[in-house]
Enzyme design. Structure first.
Site, PDB file in Angstrom:
ATOM      1  NE  ARG A  94      -3.518   5.039  10.472  1.00 58.42           N
ATOM      2  CZ  ARG A  94      -4.651   4.746  11.104  1.00 58.42           C
ATOM      3  NH1 ARG A  94      -4.642   4.397  12.381  1.00 58.42           N
ATOM      4  NH2 ARG A  94      -5.805   4.813  10.474  1.00 58.42           N
ATOM      5  CG  ASP A  95      -0.031   7.344   8.534  1.00 58.09           C
ATOM      6  OD1 ASP A  95       0.416   6.257   8.938  1.00 58.09           O
ATOM      7  OD2 ASP A  95      -1.177   7.468   8.066  1.00 58.09           O
TER       8      ASP A  95
ATOM      9  CG  ASN B  59      -0.690  -0.405   2.451  1.00 60.03           C
ATOM     10  OD1 ASN B  59      -0.059  -1.422   2.690  1.00 60.03           O
ATOM     11  ND2 ASN B  59      -1.044   0.409   3.404  1.00 60.03           N
ATOM     12  CG  ASP B  60       0.018   3.939   2.995  1.00 63.37           C
ATOM     13  OD1 ASP B  60      -0.892   3.350   2.410  1.00 63.37           O
ATOM     14  OD2 ASP B  60      -0.097   4.414   4.142  1.00 63.37           O
TER      15      ASP B  60
ATOM     16  CD  GLN C 215       3.034   0.506   5.776  1.00 61.44           C
ATOM     17  OE1 GLN C 215       2.246  -0.177   6.418  1.00 61.44           O
ATOM     18  NE2 GLN C 215       4.180   0.917   6.288  1.00 61.44           N
TER      19      GLN C 215
HETATM   20  C1  FRU Z   1      -3.029   4.274   4.840  1.00 63.31           C
HETATM   21  C2  FRU Z   1      -2.688   3.498   6.103  1.00 63.31           C
HETATM   22  C3  FRU Z   1      -1.876   4.337   7.063  1.00 63.31           C
HETATM   23  C4  FRU Z   1      -1.143   3.307   7.854  1.00 63.31           C
HETATM   24  C5  FRU Z   1      -0.837   2.266   6.813  1.00 63.31           C
HETATM   25  C6  FRU Z   1      -0.782   0.860   7.309  1.00 63.31           C
HETATM   26  O1  FRU Z   1      -3.289   3.435   3.768  1.00 63.31           O
HETATM   27  O2  FRU Z   1      -3.847   3.024   6.733  1.00 63.31           O
HETATM   28  O3  FRU Z   1      -2.635   5.227   7.836  1.00 63.31           O
HETATM   29  O4  FRU Z   1       0.010   3.795   8.448  1.00 63.31           O
HETATM   30  O5  FRU Z   1      -1.847   2.388   5.830  1.00 63.31           O
HETATM   31  O6  FRU Z   1      -0.408   0.012   6.287  1.00 63.31           O
END
Ligand code: FRU
Length: 483
Positions: free
Chosen positions: A164-165, A41-42, A58
């Site tokens: 987060r993030d 993902n991210d 990710q």
């Molecule tokens: C966004 C998210 C973030 C988190 C990550 C986990 O897509 O939900 O907020 O850190 O993915 O994979």
């Protein structure tokens, strides 16, 4: 559930069997970043360090196997941001502060090291989430050191565990970060953090963009400056569709205003949130400023959506990088010039209605005003009963992307058409990047962009002009990137 906290703990047999499944997929991309297996993902930690571009994503390699998981950061590097080399799994969930995932975060070049700021996700025995914000350094030899105890433990009063993030940047000698948060009243926001040494952090307060309520959670915030403006880009969850806007499950967009500092947390006092991408699949963008340029990467996907590649034990890819420019009060997004060196021209006679182009191509199209709608069908089969259609309507001044016949179905509950550009003049210029299972359309020199996954069969290798008029010019290149 069996949990592996380090990639090397995963039995080789399991990895091999997953790789074999992935290899059967007809949808593997030619020039977009995808994972070897599992879920990606991210984009995370996008930065320039030690003479190269670095990007992490990710990665949960075991999402589609035997109920077991691992979620960390996978690392790739590049000298031009187009062709990427695999580095290795870089952040693993091998400390008590990230047992349930090394979640998203960011990185900057800081002297001799890359400094990484990310979220460690944990759950206690009562299944309550406890987030940790962790600083790590990666040196030029590739040694990663995580600093414990974490820089921020838990979440502040007045907020929930959705904290987060962190996105870090440096301004003179000060370090700042914005972090995604949810207030106790279940509205989304972002907090500005400050540090003098990058290890001990203070919360300055909420970033003010003039919305008391814009969704229930803001993920993946970014802050950057272009000229004398501050730009705040983030992914709010929980917006309702409004006409042509906010049609996907979750959104990503930005506001432009004042610069943030220790003394100013207000970017703007006007509600000016603008969606950044008009396609079906775009989320969790991350912006890097390096070598005098501002570059954006995003996940060409969305949470909670089922994609057809899952049957082949993998899912997710990133968008092509885009360079951002601030013009006329708006972010313009353009493909990187670096991609042009991978072009191999394909000779096409634009007078013909049907072109066998295959996948892995770039097209440049100029559509001039005409009385009728102009329809162009990409990734179409010979009979043109399957295709991804662009409809250019000069009467309504709308450009529509329609994927209802594109191939295997995706997220149809969110609709199959998007208005990807509007209010244009008498000519529409397009740059289209058609990979094996995605289409990215850049409209009028970066005024609008739409990123979408599509899942055509191998037979859908044609382009058709639905009704040929003499109002289209076209150039096509094969992009020879990667292996
Ligand atoms: C966004 C998210 C973030 C988190 C990550 C986990 O897509 O939900 O907020 O850190 O993915 O994979």
């Amino acid at each position: 559930m069996k949990k592996y906290h380090q990639y090397d703990d995963i039995p080789l047999k399991l990895r091999t069997s997953l790789e074999e499944k992935v290899a059967q997929s007809p949808y593997r991309q030619y020039f977009h970043i995808e994972g070897d297996m599992g879920y990606i993902n991210d984009p995370n930690g996008v930065c320039y360090f030690d003479g190269k571009y670095h990007l992490f994503y990710q990665w949960s390699p075991l999402t589609y196997s035997e109920n077991s998981w691992f979620q960390g950061w996978y690392h790739v590097t590049s000298t031009d941001m187009i062709s990427w080399e695999d580095a290795e799994v870089r952040i693993e969930t091998n400390s008590p502060y990230e047992t349930h995932g090394a979640y998203s975060g960011s990185a900057i070049e800081d002297g001799e090291v890359m400094k990484i700021f990310y979220t460690g996700n944990t759950r206690n025995e009562q299944n309550e989430r406890i987030p940790y914000q962790i600083i790590a350094t990666l040196d030029k030899k590739g040694e990663l050191i995580k600093r414990f105890p974490p820089a921020i433990i838990g979440y502040p009063d007045g907020y929930t565990d959705h904290f987060r993030d962190p996105k870090i940047w440096k301004s003179k000698d000060d370090y700042y970060a914005v972090i995604g948060a949810q207030r106790k009243n279940l509205t989304g926001t972002s907090l500005l953090l400050h540090s003098q040494d990058s290890f001990s952090w203070r919360i300055l307060g909420e970033v003010d963009i003039a919305y008391p309520c814009l969704g229930y959670m803001w993920e993946c915030p970014n802050y950057f400056e272009i000229g004398d403006k501050g730009i705040f880009l983030f992914s709010p969850q929980g917006l309702k569709p409004e006409g042509n806007r906010y049609c996907n499950i979750y959104q990503t967009g930005y506001v432009i205003g004042n610069k943030l500092s220790k003394n100013n947390l207000q970017i703007t006092d006007k509600q000016t949130f603008q969606e950044i991408d008009r396609g079906f699949d775009f989320y969790a963008a991350q912006v890097m400023q390096a070598q005098g340029r501002t570059i954006l990467f995003a996940w060409m996907g969305l949470p909670e959506i089922t994609y057809p590649t899952q049957q082949y034990a993998y899912c997710g890819c990133l968008t092509l990088p885009r360079e951002l420019f601030l013009e006329d009060g708006k972010l313009k997004q353009r493909p990187l010039v670096e991609i042009e060196k991978y072009r191999q021209p394909l000779l096409v006679n634009v007078e013909e209605k049907t072109h066998e182009l295959g996948f892995g191509i770039e097209l440049s199209l100029c559509i001039r005003k005409s009385k009728h709608q102009t329809m162009i069908d990409f990734a179409a089969n010979m009979e043109n009963t399957a295709h991804t259609r662009l409809i250019c309507d000069f009467e309504k001044r709308e450009l529509i992307l329609d994927r209802h016949l594109a191939g295997e179905r995706v997220a149809e509950e969110y609709g199959t058409k998007r208005v990807i550009a509007e209010d244009f003049g008498d000519e529409v210029n397009l740059r289209v990047f058609l990979d094996r299972s995605s289409i990215e359309v850049f409209v009028n020199d970066g005024d609008f962009v739409a990123s979408s996954r599509i899942f055509p069969t191998d037979y859908q290798k044609y382009l058709h002009f639905y009704q040929r008029e003499d109002n289209i010019d076209m150039k096509v290149w094969r992009l020879e990137i990667g292996e």
